[in-house]
Design an enzyme around this catalytic site. Structure first.
Site, PDB file in Angstrom:
ATOM      1  N   LYS A 126      50.027  30.913  40.777  1.00 17.27           N
ATOM      2  CA  LYS A 126      49.282  30.742  42.039  1.00 17.27           C
ATOM      3  C   LYS A 126      49.938  31.599  43.104  1.00 17.27           C
ATOM      4  O   LYS A 126      51.129  31.880  43.025  1.00 17.27           O
ATOM      5  CB  LYS A 126      49.326  29.273  42.477  1.00 17.27           C
ATOM      6  N   ASP A 166      40.726  31.227  46.092  1.00 18.61           N
ATOM      7  CA  ASP A 166      41.044  29.817  46.371  1.00 18.61           C
ATOM      8  C   ASP A 166      40.663  29.637  47.843  1.00 18.61           C
ATOM      9  O   ASP A 166      39.887  30.458  48.380  1.00 18.61           O
ATOM     10  CB  ASP A 166      42.534  29.524  46.101  1.00 18.61           C
TER      11      ASP A 166
END
Ligand code: NDP
Ligand code: 2IT
Length: 444
Positions: A126, A166
């Protein structure tokens, strides 16, 4: 002391300033107890839990860019490459002022198990930045994205690490980042997913997380002899995940009566007008007040409050820790049947426990929102074979993956004697594949 407790203590000591990461690790390790207890010697000897809770590497870098007034701004960039036992690191990039290392680590840790659940070969990672895209011009967004990618491009690649969207990162940002990667590395490759359809993007990726959430929810209801038809749902958020969850839920006959953003929320008893919501959020990038101003049946409220509304299904689709214990109590008091997480870790640990203890079917984000990253992996496949599949083909694959995920987590829970605990089922099923690959690959 049990192996799980020992490792939890060490992780807490080492990461004391990262509450979200500790929350994610505690949930996973607590629910893995039956699996760990059954293999304690093997896992302890191989330090499986110490390795799986420590990222392979954590990259932090300066992101300087020039704003529209000629002023130089500096943000902090992150990429946490957590675990690549089953495939290249894969996970989104979050652009939000709240981003810090602990947030990125929690998201990267969750991504390991989620990506494993998809059944596709992708590891966990991430990234993101504390950059705030709100109110920025397109030129400022491009300046930031180019600077961010100028550093990030050293660490990623189609077979190494494949970032995606995201919170705050959508098609516009992915486009600017892809352009800069191509320019510096001189390679046209599937290094990012969520790309535009004219340059290697996949049909259905935009819709995938929201649609996938509803496909899984539909299967959950089917498994209990019920359907979504006629059910009332409350959704939080009004971004990518929320919009397409609302769209698919309504296509399947449910009525979604709420949505929210970071300043307020809407109650629309006639059902959210998803085309109007898309226009407000995707085209105008405006506040929900704009939705309410154009929809006579909608009531707008400042602050938070969607979980006060009576519903059968609650779908938190905004951000972490947005469904608290009091919200859980209100949902139970209102007769809510199911909570399925579109966002990552939107429900606090005490709220989750309360919901489960009161018979609410609860499916956590690692399973319920896996459709986004699963479709990213399908985008990677299409890029590798230099082909693009039709909408129907990708959508059918997505649906099949979500149905499979539901049954895999349901079966895993049953195998370990915790039937109906889909949180444990997801963590167990996700963990089993990763741990098998880690053991096979030796000490690394
Ligand atoms: P978007 O940026 O498209 O939308 C986020 C939505 O949540 C917006 O409505 C935003 O409001 C609201 N929101 C964000 N932060 C906060 C906050 N701190 N408090 C209240 N509201 C907030 O993001 P996505 O829809 O892509 O992501 C939503 C969630 O889903 C995140 O948890 C993400 O990690 C998760 N997720 C996303 C996937 C994807 O494919 N995009 C895949 C799997 C999970 P505002 O517009 O006012 O900021
Ligand atoms: O949380 C997530 O799974 C995402 N933001 C999507 C990641 C991806 O690589 O598509």
């Amino acid at each position: 002391m049990s192996y799980v407790d020992e490792v939890l203590e060490v992780v807490q000591k080492k990461n004391a300033d990262q509450p979200e990461f500790l929350q994610a690790v505690t949930e996973v390790l607590d629910s893995l107890r039956p699996v760990i207890d059954a293999n304690e010697d093997l896992y302890r000897k191989n330090a499986i839990l110490e390795r799986i809770t420590e990222p392979d590497r954590q990259i932090m870098f300066r992101v300087p860019w020039v704003d529209d007034n000629g002023q130089v701004q500096v943000n902090r960039g992150f990429r946490v490459q957590f675990n690549n036992a089953i495939g290249p690191y894969k996970g989104g990039l979050r652009l939000h002022p709240s981003v810090n290392l602990g947030i990125i680590k929690f998201l990267g840790f969750e991504q390991i198990f989620k990506n494993s659940l998809t059944t596709l070969p992708i590891g966990g990672g991430k990234g993101g930045s504390d950059f705030d895209p709100k109110g920025k011009s397109d030129r400022e967004i491009m300046a930031f994205c180019q600077s961010f990618m100028t550093e990030l491009c050293k660490y990623i690649g189609a077979d190494v690490d494949v970032p995606a969207g995201d919170i705050g990162t959508g098609a516009r940002e992915i486009g600017f980042m892809f352009g800069q990667y191509k320019r510096i590395r001189g390679m046209f490759e599937g290094v990012l997913t969520g790309k535009g359809l004219t340059y290697g993007g996949s049909l259905v990726r935009t819709q995938a997380t929201g649609y996938g959430l509803i496909y899984l929810t539909e299967e959950l209801f089917k498994n209990h002899g019920q359907s979504l038809d006629g059910k009332v749902a409350c959704v939080s958020g009004s971004g990518n995940v929320a919009i397409y969850a609302i769209e698919k839920a309504q296509q399947l006959g449910a009525k979604v009566v709420t949505c929210s953003d970071s300043t307020g929320w809407v109650y629309d008893p006639e059902g959210i007008d998803v085309e109007l919501l898309k226009d407000v959020k995707e085209v105008k990038r405006a506040r929900l007040t704009e939705y309410a101003a154009n929809r006579p049946s909608a009531q707008y409220h400042e602050g938070r409050g969607v979980w006060q509304i009576k519903c059968d299904i609650a779908l938190p689709c905004a951000t972490q820790n947005e469904l608290l214990l009091d919200d859980a109590k209100q949902l139970v008091a209102n007769g809510c049947i199911a909570v399925c997480e579109g966002a990552n870790m939107p429900t606090t640990l005490d709220a989750t426990k309360y919901l489960q203890e009161n018979g609410v079917w609860f499916v956590g984000g690692k399973a319920a929102n896996a459709g986004g990253v699963a479709t990213s992996a399908l985008e990677m496949s299409q890029n590798s074979e230099r082909l693009s599949w039709s909408f129907e083909e990708v959508d059918a694959k997505l649906k099949n993956i979500m149905v499979t995920i539901f049954h895999n987590i349901d079966d895993a829970a049953k195998r370990y004697g915790v039937e109906g605990d889909y949180v444990a089922g997801a963590n167990i099923a996700g963990f089993e594949k990763v741990v098998d690959a880690m053991l096979a690959q030796g000490v690394c």
